[in-house]
Write a protein that holds these residues in place. Structure first.
Motif, PDB file in Angstrom:
ATOM      1  N   THR A   1       0.859  -1.321   0.113  1.00 57.36           N
ATOM      2  CA  THR A   1      -0.099  -0.020   0.178  1.00 57.36           C
ATOM      3  C   THR A   1       0.661   1.041  -0.027  1.00 57.36           C
ATOM      4  O   THR A   1       1.934   1.235   0.243  1.00 57.36           O
ATOM      5  CB  THR A   1      -1.019   0.155   1.174  1.00 57.36           C
ATOM      6  OG1 THR A   1      -0.042   0.381   2.432  1.00 57.36           O
ATOM      7  CG2 THR A   1      -1.618  -1.153   1.467  1.00 57.36           C
ATOM      8  N   TYR A   2       0.349   2.388  -0.213  1.00 54.98           N
ATOM      9  CA  TYR A   2       0.978   3.568  -0.277  1.00 54.98           C
ATOM     10  C   TYR A   2       1.498   3.983   1.100  1.00 54.98           C
ATOM     11  O   TYR A   2       2.453   4.437   1.287  1.00 54.98           O
ATOM     12  CB  TYR A   2       0.250   4.750  -0.776  1.00 54.98           C
ATOM     13  CG  TYR A   2       0.182   4.529  -2.461  1.00 54.98           C
ATOM     14  CD1 TYR A   2       0.869   5.167  -3.269  1.00 54.98           C
ATOM     15  CD2 TYR A   2      -0.767   3.802  -2.857  1.00 54.98           C
ATOM     16  CE1 TYR A   2       0.980   4.852  -4.659  1.00 54.98           C
ATOM     17  CE2 TYR A   2      -1.205   3.817  -4.125  1.00 54.98           C
ATOM     18  CZ  TYR A   2      -0.203   4.081  -5.156  1.00 54.98           C
ATOM     19  OH  TYR A   2      -0.056   4.123  -6.571  1.00 54.98           O
ATOM     20  N   ASP A   3       0.738   3.453   2.301  1.00 59.09           N
ATOM     21  CA  ASP A   3       1.082   3.768   3.733  1.00 59.09           C
ATOM     22  C   ASP A   3       2.267   2.853   3.851  1.00 59.09           C
ATOM     23  O   ASP A   3       3.433   3.319   4.690  1.00 59.09           O
ATOM     24  CB  ASP A   3      -0.129   3.445   4.509  1.00 59.09           C
ATOM     25  CG  ASP A   3      -0.976   4.491   4.292  1.00 59.09           C
ATOM     26  OD1 ASP A   3      -0.945   5.722   4.450  1.00 59.09           O
ATOM     27  OD2 ASP A   3      -2.129   4.150   3.783  1.00 59.09           O
ATOM     28  N   ASP A   4       2.544   1.632   3.229  1.00 62.86           N
ATOM     29  CA  ASP A   4       3.811   0.694   3.420  1.00 62.86           C
ATOM     30  C   ASP A   4       4.806   1.624   2.797  1.00 62.86           C
ATOM     31  O   ASP A   4       5.981   1.563   3.556  1.00 62.86           O
ATOM     32  CB  ASP A   4       3.430  -0.516   2.808  1.00 62.86           C
ATOM     33  CG  ASP A   4       2.475  -1.449   3.332  1.00 62.86           C
ATOM     34  OD1 ASP A   4       2.419  -1.103   4.577  1.00 62.86           O
ATOM     35  OD2 ASP A   4       1.871  -2.165   2.617  1.00 62.86           O
ATOM     36  N   LEU A   5       4.727   2.225   1.524  1.00 58.42           N
ATOM     37  CA  LEU A   5       5.935   2.981   1.092  1.00 58.42           C
ATOM     38  C   LEU A   5       6.340   3.960   1.936  1.00 58.42           C
ATOM     39  O   LEU A   5       7.306   4.125   2.119  1.00 58.42           O
ATOM     40  CB  LEU A   5       5.342   3.454  -0.331  1.00 58.42           C
ATOM     41  CG  LEU A   5       5.458   2.433  -1.415  1.00 58.42           C
ATOM     42  CD1 LEU A   5       4.940   3.259  -2.585  1.00 58.42           C
ATOM     43  CD2 LEU A   5       6.887   1.725  -1.581  1.00 58.42           C
ATOM     44  N   LEU A   6       5.369   4.788   2.632  1.00 58.66           N
ATOM     45  CA  LEU A   6       5.759   5.877   3.410  1.00 58.66           C
ATOM     46  C   LEU A   6       6.403   5.177   4.648  1.00 58.66           C
ATOM     47  O   LEU A   6       7.360   5.938   5.068  1.00 58.66           O
ATOM     48  CB  LEU A   6       4.435   6.771   3.634  1.00 58.66           C
ATOM     49  CG  LEU A   6       3.751   7.476   2.623  1.00 58.66           C
ATOM     50  CD1 LEU A   6       2.319   8.117   3.019  1.00 58.66           C
ATOM     51  CD2 LEU A   6       4.639   8.627   2.132  1.00 58.66           C
ATOM     52  N   GLU A   7       5.873   4.375   5.198  1.00 63.17           N
ATOM     53  CA  GLU A   7       6.685   3.746   6.377  1.00 63.17           C
ATOM     54  C   GLU A   7       7.986   3.111   6.197  1.00 63.17           C
ATOM     55  O   GLU A   7       8.919   3.623   7.018  1.00 63.17           O
ATOM     56  CB  GLU A   7       5.696   2.617   6.978  1.00 63.17           C
ATOM     57  CG  GLU A   7       6.118   2.138   8.103  1.00 63.17           C
ATOM     58  CD  GLU A   7       5.415   1.047   8.778  1.00 63.17           C
ATOM     59  OE1 GLU A   7       5.169   0.077   8.192  1.00 63.17           O
ATOM     60  OE2 GLU A   7       4.406   1.465  10.037  1.00 63.17           O
TER      61      GLU A   7
ATOM     62  N   LEU B   1       9.827   4.357   3.762  1.00 68.58           N
ATOM     63  CA  LEU B   1      10.885   5.516   3.546  1.00 68.58           C
ATOM     64  C   LEU B   1      11.142   6.276   4.973  1.00 68.58           C
ATOM     65  O   LEU B   1      12.222   6.539   4.928  1.00 68.58           O
ATOM     66  CB  LEU B   1      10.116   6.596   2.687  1.00 68.58           C
ATOM     67  CG  LEU B   1       9.928   6.205   1.083  1.00 68.58           C
ATOM     68  CD1 LEU B   1       8.941   7.026   0.594  1.00 68.58           C
ATOM     69  CD2 LEU B   1      11.343   6.440   0.546  1.00 68.58           C
ATOM     70  N   LYS B   2      10.224   6.224   5.720  1.00 64.51           N
ATOM     71  CA  LYS B   2      10.518   6.720   7.281  1.00 64.51           C
ATOM     72  C   LYS B   2      11.674   6.036   7.929  1.00 64.51           C
ATOM     73  O   LYS B   2      12.416   6.629   8.268  1.00 64.51           O
ATOM     74  CB  LYS B   2       9.091   6.700   7.860  1.00 64.51           C
ATOM     75  CG  LYS B   2       9.182   7.271   9.368  1.00 64.51           C
ATOM     76  CD  LYS B   2       7.789   7.200  10.021  1.00 64.51           C
ATOM     77  CE  LYS B   2       8.047   7.398  11.724  1.00 64.51           C
ATOM     78  NZ  LYS B   2       7.018   7.203  12.465  1.00 64.51           N
ATOM     79  N   PHE B   3      11.407   4.910   7.895  1.00 62.29           N
ATOM     80  CA  PHE B   3      12.559   3.983   8.657  1.00 62.29           C
ATOM     81  C   PHE B   3      13.979   4.072   7.838  1.00 62.29           C
ATOM     82  O   PHE B   3      14.846   4.064   8.346  1.00 62.29           O
ATOM     83  CB  PHE B   3      12.010   2.483   8.651  1.00 62.29           C
ATOM     84  CG  PHE B   3      10.793   2.206   9.605  1.00 62.29           C
ATOM     85  CD1 PHE B   3      10.736   3.075  10.762  1.00 62.29           C
ATOM     86  CD2 PHE B   3       9.980   1.424   9.393  1.00 62.29           C
ATOM     87  CE1 PHE B   3       9.798   2.830  11.524  1.00 62.29           C
ATOM     88  CE2 PHE B   3       8.854   1.170  10.019  1.00 62.29           C
ATOM     89  CZ  PHE B   3       8.738   1.869  11.432  1.00 62.29           C
ATOM     90  N   THR B   4      13.782   4.164   6.556  1.00 59.97           N
ATOM     91  CA  THR B   4      15.118   4.251   5.771  1.00 59.97           C
ATOM     92  C   THR B   4      15.830   5.510   6.029  1.00 59.97           C
ATOM     93  O   THR B   4      16.860   5.619   6.256  1.00 59.97           O
ATOM     94  CB  THR B   4      14.816   4.019   4.230  1.00 59.97           C
ATOM     95  OG1 THR B   4      14.330   2.777   4.078  1.00 59.97           O
ATOM     96  CG2 THR B   4      16.049   3.935   3.374  1.00 59.97           C
ATOM     97  N   ILE B   5      14.959   6.504   6.013  1.00 52.32           N
ATOM     98  CA  ILE B   5      15.501   7.786   6.487  1.00 52.32           C
ATOM     99  C   ILE B   5      16.226   7.873   7.960  1.00 52.32           C
ATOM    100  O   ILE B   5      17.213   8.518   7.889  1.00 52.32           O
ATOM    101  CB  ILE B   5      14.424   9.075   6.260  1.00 52.32           C
ATOM    102  CG1 ILE B   5      14.123   9.038   4.682  1.00 52.32           C
ATOM    103  CG2 ILE B   5      15.113  10.210   6.635  1.00 52.32           C
ATOM    104  CD1 ILE B   5      13.052  10.067   4.539  1.00 52.32           C
ATOM    105  N   SER B   6      15.336   7.459   8.728  1.00 50.75           N
ATOM    106  CA  SER B   6      15.788   7.288  10.185  1.00 50.75           C
ATOM    107  C   SER B   6      17.183   6.550  10.313  1.00 50.75           C
ATOM    108  O   SER B   6      18.029   7.083  10.968  1.00 50.75           O
ATOM    109  CB  SER B   6      14.716   6.814  10.987  1.00 50.75           C
ATOM    110  OG  SER B   6      15.070   6.656  12.139  1.00 50.75           O
ATOM    111  N   GLN B   7      17.229   5.598   9.677  1.00 43.34           N
ATOM    112  CA  GLN B   7      18.498   4.775   9.786  1.00 43.34           C
ATOM    113  C   GLN B   7      19.680   5.450   9.161  1.00 43.34           C
ATOM    114  O   GLN B   7      20.789   5.194   9.654  1.00 43.34           O
ATOM    115  CB  GLN B   7      18.445   3.214   9.048  1.00 43.34           C
ATOM    116  CG  GLN B   7      19.584   2.241   9.213  1.00 43.34           C
ATOM    117  CD  GLN B   7      19.680   2.281  10.638  1.00 43.34           C
ATOM    118  OE1 GLN B   7      18.773   1.847  11.521  1.00 43.34           O
ATOM    119  NE2 GLN B   7      20.973   1.860  11.277  1.00 43.34           N
TER     120      GLN B   7
END
Length: 417
Positions: A385-391, A393-399
């Motif tokens: 889902t698009y929310d999966d994509l956003l999530e 991205l959020k974790f990737t940016i954080s890492q």
């Protein structure tokens, strides 16, 4: 450089009149043996590395000052370099050392009197340059890194013990595991270390993924302004950045339905760097296209949009697999102008990716049942889902942010380079 004095060590270098002199002295036996050897044979070897003849001698025996070092001319100035003649170091090519480099014995000789430059000379077909801006010159950091790779006495002794014990252990009992001790020593020893690629690219990765996240959020806030085709094109750019293994996405890729003897078209065919094919379906994220709002026997089930998309991808995968080798040849020929030379497209159990819908607004129970549906197809199709994509991205940016900050602290470098 200052004039030669009685050296603390046996060898010292000095610069005089655009030349480099090697100064040799010894307490016991006294270094006067050098003059006797030159008178006797016309040649002498110093420190098992430097080979001199009478023509290289720059000093003379002085009975009144027998402690004065013996001096030899080892190099002459040539531009920004000092040229060491090949015969002095037993080389096939001359050695050039930049004028800014401070010379000392360890520059030429490794542990156990291993002459360094003949080892290098045997591997190249041109003069050796150390330091400076000459093309193909070995920089000083690289050269000193090379010196550290030469084994010291301790390492050589451990190596010999490991080799001997490896042979004898098959016949007699050895009182220690010398091979293991040698491996432990090598593991502790600093190995080759190149550029810190994580540091070099961490800030770029942060910028990349942050930009993708902002782009996707902007699209989702204004999805009504996009046509289906425009949406797919925009999102495909994001997907290729998020999944770097894919090098190309072909729109309306041909596929043969061998059962019905008909030609079909796949919306988007993904090609990875090894030539393997996958299929992706991208749908605009309108509401209520994932699971039902009411339960059927206490379960939320896939809506027609999701079920139909899954079925469509399964059929495309079926068509590709049945097309087989002939399909590989057809696709390779069809896209040869858009792919690297001699690149082959392969059909090896293709998988599918579906991007559609939102989890936003779904109840906890709906999300749970949706996860069950996703796992049912996990071996073939990844439903995102698009929310999966956003999530993601959020974790990737954080890492990447944590990694970048840790590397800055570890290296003591700032953001700018």
């Amino acid at each position: 450089m200052s004039q030669c004095e009685q050296p603390k060590y046996m060898i010292k270098f000095k610069e005089l009149d655009n030349k480099i002199l090697l100064c040799y002295s010894s307490d016991y036996p006294t270094h006067n043996w050098v003059y006797h050897e030159l008178d006797k044979s016309g040649r002498v070897t110093i420190s098992k590395v430097f080979k001199f003849s009478q023509k290289n001698l720059s000093s003379a025996f002085n009975k009144e000052d027998e402690e004065a070092p013996v001096e030899f001319e080892v190099a002459v100035k040539d531009g920004e370099y000092y040229r060491f003649p090949k015969d002095i170091l037993s080389l096939k090519h001359d050695l050039y050392v930049h004028e800014d480099i401070k010379l000392e014995r360890r520059f030429f000789v490794a542990e156990r009197n291993i002459s360094i430059f003949p080892k290098i000379d045997n591997m190249v077909n041109r003069p050796i340059y150390i330091g400076g801006d000459e093309e193909d010159a070995i920089s000083m950091p690289v050269y000193y890194g090379l010196l550290k790779t030469f084994p010291n006495t301790n390492e050589l002794n451990k190596y010999v013990s490991a080799r001997i014990s490896g042979v004898l252990s098959s016949y007699i009992e050895i009182n220690d595991d010398y091979e293991e001790r040698y491996q432990q020593y090598l593991n502790k020893k600093n190995g080759r270390k190149g550029a810190n690629l994580q540091y070099d690219f961490s800030n770029l990765e942060l910028i990349k993924f942050t930009s993708i996240s902002e782009k996707l959020n902007s699209m989702l806030e204004d999805e009504v302004s996009y046509t289906e085709a425009q949406w797919q094109e925009e999102l495909l750019q994001i997907i290729l950045l998020l999944y770097p293994k894919y090098i190309h996405a072909f729109k309306e890729a041909p596929v043969r339905d061998t059962y019905n003897k008909a030609d079909r078209k796949i919306d988007y065919l993904l090609i990875d760097s090894s030539g393997n094919t996958d299929i992706i379906e991208i749908k605009k994220p309108f509401d209520k296209c994932i699971v039902t709002t009411r339960t059927y026997r206490d379960n939320y089930i896939p809506l027609r949009e999701l079920s139909g998309t899954v079925m469509q991808i399964e059929k495309y995968i079926f068509y590709l697999n049945k097309w087989g080798k002939k399909g590989e040849e057809k696709l390779t020929e069809h896209y040869k102008d858009e792919l690297p030379e001699n690149f082959k497209i392969k059909i090896t159990n293709p998988s599918g990716i579906i991007i559609m819908g939102r989890k936003k607004g779904m109840t906890h129970e709906q999300v749970q049942d949706f996860e069950v549906i996703k796992r049912k197809y996990k071996n073939v199709i990844d439903i995102i889902t698009y929310d999966d994509l956003l999530e993601r991205l959020k974790f990737t940016i954080s890492q990447w942010s944590k990694t970048h900050n840790k590397l800055i602290q570890a290296t003591g470098r700032g953001m700018g380079r």
